[in-house]
Design an enzyme around this catalytic site. Structure first.
Site, short mmCIF file in Angstrom:
data_model
loop_
_atom_site.label_atom_id
_atom_site.label_comp_id
_atom_site.label_asym_id
_atom_site.label_seq_id
_atom_site.Cartn_x
_atom_site.Cartn_y
_atom_site.Cartn_z
N ASP A 114 0.81 -1.21 0.00
CA ASP A 114 0.00 0.00 0.00
C ASP A 114 0.84 1.27 0.00
O ASP A 114 0.33 2.37 -0.20
CB ASP A 114 -0.86 0.03 1.27
CG ASP A 114 -2.24 -0.54 1.04
OD1 ASP A 114 -2.75 -0.44 -0.07
OD2 ASP A 114 -2.80 -1.10 2.00
C1 BGC Z 1 0.41 1.30 6.26
C2 BGC Z 1 0.07 0.10 5.42
C3 BGC Z 1 -1.41 0.02 5.23
C4 BGC Z 1 -1.97 1.33 4.74
C5 BGC Z 1 -3.49 1.21 4.69
C6 BGC Z 1 -0.21 2.55 5.69
O1 BGC Z 1 0.08 3.62 6.53
O2 BGC Z 1 1.80 1.43 6.33
O3 BGC Z 1 0.56 -1.07 6.04
O4 BGC Z 1 -1.70 -1.01 4.33
O5 BGC Z 1 -1.59 2.39 5.57
O6 BGC Z 1 -4.14 2.32 4.46
C1 NOJ Z 2 -1.57 -3.73 5.52
C2 NOJ Z 2 -2.76 -3.77 4.63
O1 NOJ Z 2 -3.89 -4.19 5.37
C3 NOJ Z 2 -2.55 -4.69 3.47
O2 NOJ Z 2 -3.65 -4.65 2.62
C4 NOJ Z 2 -1.30 -4.34 2.75
O3 NOJ Z 2 -1.10 -5.29 1.72
C5 NOJ Z 2 -0.11 -4.32 3.67
N1 NOJ Z 2 -0.38 -3.46 4.77
C6 NOJ Z 2 1.17 -3.86 2.99
O4 NOJ Z 2 1.15 -2.52 2.67
#
Ligand code: BGC
Ligand code: NOJ
Length: 819
Positions: free
Chosen positions: A497
């Site tokens: 993400d």
């Molecule tokens: C996090 C990710 C997450 C994303 C979701 C980010 O700040 O680092 O792990 O998937 O937010 O919105």
């Molecule tokens: C947490 C999110 O829930 C997931 O969808 C994502 O793939 C990982 N973070 C990595 O960014």
């Protein structure tokens, strides 16, 4: 120096804060002073509670944002106060069996987190109290059973106080809209039951109640009266005085508290069952009389559990339910930690992620995200065998938020099941996860009727098409959205993400996930390429399975194209590239100054078999060991970004070693372990599995800090200030992937479209082992025997060619596999 709570002892033999009790399927915590609250989940289907090892936490019905029942305070100091509040007043001493809220030093304390329940067993001044918390199967309530015993030689006159602080339903409004909230709280009190009915007189048709199966000596519903001026939960004035205020709150801060005077002769025990319930009433039946709520459904629920026997029977039923679920896959090996994690905690965590997605934990507030599309699809990969019917429903719910063009909303609210417009779509990996979970569902169940299920697009009535059409559009979405190298376009982000290659955000506060254009015609993802090759093949296999041979052929040709493009443009010499950015520059290449190598494509492209003939997988995994491996697992990338890169987005916003910028993101460790089994490297597969596995980290709990029975989303990497410290426990896709990894890829019991296949990839040292697997209505008693004979598969005494157990319609199979 490790960061510790001042109460933590430094002697290495105290690195643990409890122990596993495998026979009871529990983790027993022996001190309230864990480095962080160590939590558990109550509830399976509708009513859910989060509970810490001091009975903190909250509960909600279906949706942690829209139907919050008990209040939780964010960013509070100290954290984790509130929750389920129990006090015992014994003369001048007030104590709590869960240590909190009273915080009086206890003579003994124990908290056990089990399968859907949590118990406390504590003593003070010769009084022993046991508290058991659980949600009975099929009912929307939490039961709190309190047993008190007088172990002294003289009579005791105690007063027990209970307490719950109501949340005014919408947890976001509840935490910010005080100008309204402080005038709307409404309650009714009848006998021992306190009803919370805020907003019921207007648009809500639900209320909550808190009751106890005994006559009470007093009650409170007005927080300020209960606590007294400038006091907190740890020393309410009413508890100190041993007397409730008998208040019925209007506005301000509604709570529910009972007080009961308890006389105990020496050796005598008394038991009370408290019940915290949620009720929905049909709109036309909301009222008993003007202003008086219809309590009939509440009374029915209360009566169901208002005896110790009924409560205990419900508890036994819950235990039985879990024993049955956990009998579907059971391993016996000589490695206790593997047995423990496979037979209990991996499967338990996967159930929690199935229920919660990434919405409500002690790290996910329950007011942010709802159900994630990619998250829930992946959770299903490890959940499928437990309750396939629920998996089926979930697949349909998820597919129903897909758009007509195959792309999809990224999230939905569990209550409404509608796509979340705030975050929208444009995450180009999402559609392929739908193929992944549907394929896994069919492999588990053999049920292809799901493909015919009429499923809407974007929940629009009349737009229904068979689920198969949704999968087709998912696959075509990737086919139709490729960039200059013939690799899939990344969109807002792929699995990571934080790799936001089309975002270019310069202002603080802009969301990396939604700022800027969702699409760019250049930025491509090698990770999605790996996904497409893997899941494109699985889609083609489904096509063949249901007689669509031509389509299977067409899709395989598309898969070959992406495979070839990845081998040509996605290989960096020693490992797979991560992406091309919006300028067409490489991301995750040896040519880069930072972020030279990323884990995701190494795992996924190797799992997909890309470059297999050329030995890419083996090289990619060697590179992982060389550049990304630390004591606790594989880091997500190296070297970490030390400055903000506007062209890369959120990934470079994290300090080095944290989260997506160089932590161990445990989620993609099992990908690499599975990848190792694909190239037949059992040593690496098991080593990767073990490194981040919570039971294997129990001895370093003081460094790790989070619960040793479940995975955390991340463990800080070597570049971090607090290397080895974990964060975001419980809600992570790791739970599901690790089930796939250890149960299918390593131990080798693999559901396939045609039946169960046995294909272990274990080290010599692991030895022989047994697995019991219930699959498509039959039980398979499997022994994997390492005798060096290499004889392979024997079913009911007959040697069988290959790995597939022929389905002969029997109810029980005896299977041996000789290595
Ligand atoms: C996090 C990710 C997450 C994303 C979701 C980010 O700040 O680092 O792990 O998937 O937010 O919105
Ligand atoms: C947490 C999110 O829930 C997931 O969808 C994502 O793939 C990982 N973070 C990595 O960014």
């Amino acid at each position: 120096m490790t960061r510790t709570n001042i109460t933590i002892r430094k002697d290495p033999k105290f690195m643990k804060f409890g122990f596993f009790d495998d026979a009871a399927k529990e983790y027993c915590i022996t001190t309230p002073f864990t480095p962080l609250p160590w939590i558990n989940y109550l509830g399976n289907d509708g009513f859910y509670g989060l509970i810490s090892n001091t009975a903190g936490g909250y509960c909600f019905y279906r949706d942690a944002k829209l139907r919050r029942i008990a209040r939780y305070r964010y960013n509070d100091v100290p954290g984790d106060i509130g929750g389920r509040l129990y006090y015992i007043k014994d003369q001048d001493t007030v104590w709590s069996p869960a240590y909190r809220p009273a915080e009086t030093e206890l003579d003994s304390y124990e908290c056990r987190h089990g399968m859907g329940y949590t118990t406390f067993n504590s003593s003070k001044n010769d009084v022993n109290a046991k508290l058991t918390f659980f949600v009975p199967l099929g009912s929307a309530c939490e039961l709190h059973k309190l047993e008190i015993v007088n172990n002294s030689s003289s009579a005791k006159e105690l007063t027990v106080f209970s307490g719950i602080e109501w949340c005014l339903w919408n947890a976001v409004d509840d935490s910010q809209n005080y100008q309204r909230n402080l005038s709307i709280g409404e309650l009714e009190v009848v006998g021992s039951t306190i009803y919370h009915k805020t907003e019921y007189r207007e648009r809500r048709n639900h209320y909550a109640f808190f009751t106890v199966n005994a006559e009470v000596d007093g009650f409170d519903t007005d927080r300020d009266v209960f606590l007294g001026a400038r006091r907190s939960w740890n020393n309410p004035v009413s508890v100190e005085n041993g007397k409730s205020g008998n208040t019925v709150a209007s506005g301000w801060y509604p709570i529910a508290s009972h007080s009961i005077k308890v006389k105990l002769a020496p050796g005598e025990k008394k038991t009370y069952v408290f019940q915290l319930g949620y009720i929905e009433v049909p709109r036309e039946e909301k009222w008993e009389s003007k202003g008086v709520i219809n309590k009939k459904p509440a009374i029915e629920l209360i009566n169901k559990y208002n005896t110790t026997e009924a409560c205990e029977a419900a508890f036994d039923e819950l235990k039985k339910y879990w024993n049955e679920l956990l009998s579907i896959y059971h391993v016996e090996s000589k490695d206790d930690k593997v047995n423990r994690m496979v037979n209990i905690w991996h499967q338990y965590q996967v159930m929690v992620t199935f229920n919660m997605s990434r919405s409500a934990s002690y790290w996910e507030t329950g007011i942010g995200r709802g159900m994630g599309f990619r998250d829930s699809c992946q959770d299903l990969l490890g959940f499928m065998h437990l309750i396939p019917e629920r998996a089926r429903d979930r697949i349909i719910d998820i597919a129903s938020i897909q758009f007509e063009n195959g792309s999809t909303y990224h999230q939905y609210q569990p209550l409404t099941k509608r796509g979340n417009a705030d975050i929208g779509g444009g995450f180009n990996d999402d559609p392929l996860w739908l193929v992944a979970c549907t394929a896994a569902y069919i492999r588990e169940t053999g049920d292809t009727t799901i493909l015919d299920h009429p499923t809407p697009f974007n929940n629009v009535e009349g737009s229904e098409k068979p689920l198969m059409e949704h999968l087709r559009r998912s696959i075509n979405f990737t086919i139709n959205n490729k960039g200059p190298h013939g690799l899939p376009l990344i969109g807002r982000a792929d699995w990571n993400d934080c790799l936001n290659l089309n975002c270019f955000s310069e202002e603080p506060g802009e969301s990396f996930q939604t700022f800027g254009p969702s699409e760019g015609p250049v930025a491509e993802s090698v990770f999605i390429a790996g996904m497409f090759v893997k899941y494109g093949k699985e889609y083609a296999d489904i096509c063949d399975y249901v007689g669509l041979a031509d389509e299977a052929k067409t899709i395989r040709a598309e898969v070959d194209k992406v495979k070839a493009a990845t081998e040509e443009f996605g290989w960096d010499g020693e490992w797979f590239l991560r992406a091309y950015d919006a300028y067409g520059n490489k991301v995750g290449s040896n040519e880069c100054e930072e972020g030279k190598i990323f884990i995701e494509p190494q795992g996924f492209c190797t799992m997909a078999g890309i470059g297999q003939e050329k030995g890419y997988g083996a090289k990619a995994l060697d590179s992982i060991y060389k550049h990304l491996m630390n004591d606790y697992g594989i880091e997500i990338l190296a070297p970490c970004y030390t400055t903000y890169h506007v062209e890369l987005g959120e990934i470079s916003s994290y300090p080095p070693g944290y989260k997506e910028n160089g932590a161990i993101f445990t989620h993609n460790n099992p990908w690499c372990s599975v990848a190792a089994t694909v190239i037949g490297d059992a040593e690496k597969a098991f080593d990767i599995y073990k490194r981040s596995c919570p039971a294997f980290l129990e001895d370093v709990s003081e460094i790790h800090r989070t619960e040793p029975y479940v995975y955390s989303q991340m463990i800080a990497g070597r570049a971090a200030v607090h290397y080895g410290e974990a964060k975001n426990s419980f809600l992570t896709g790791t739970a599901a992937w690790v089930v796939v990894d250890i149960t299918q890829a390593i131990l080798g019991v693999q559901p396939t479209l045609k039946g169960l296949s046995i294909k272990p990839c274990v080290t010599k040292d692991f030895g022989s082992y047994k697995v019991t697997r219930k699959f498509r209505g039959a039980t398979y008693n499997i022994s994997v025997i390492q005798d060096g004979s290499g004889k392979g598969l024997v079913v009911d005494g007959n040697a069988v060619e290959g790995n597939l157990i022929p389905d002969t319609g029997k109810k029980e199979y005896s299977v041996e596999f000789y290595i």
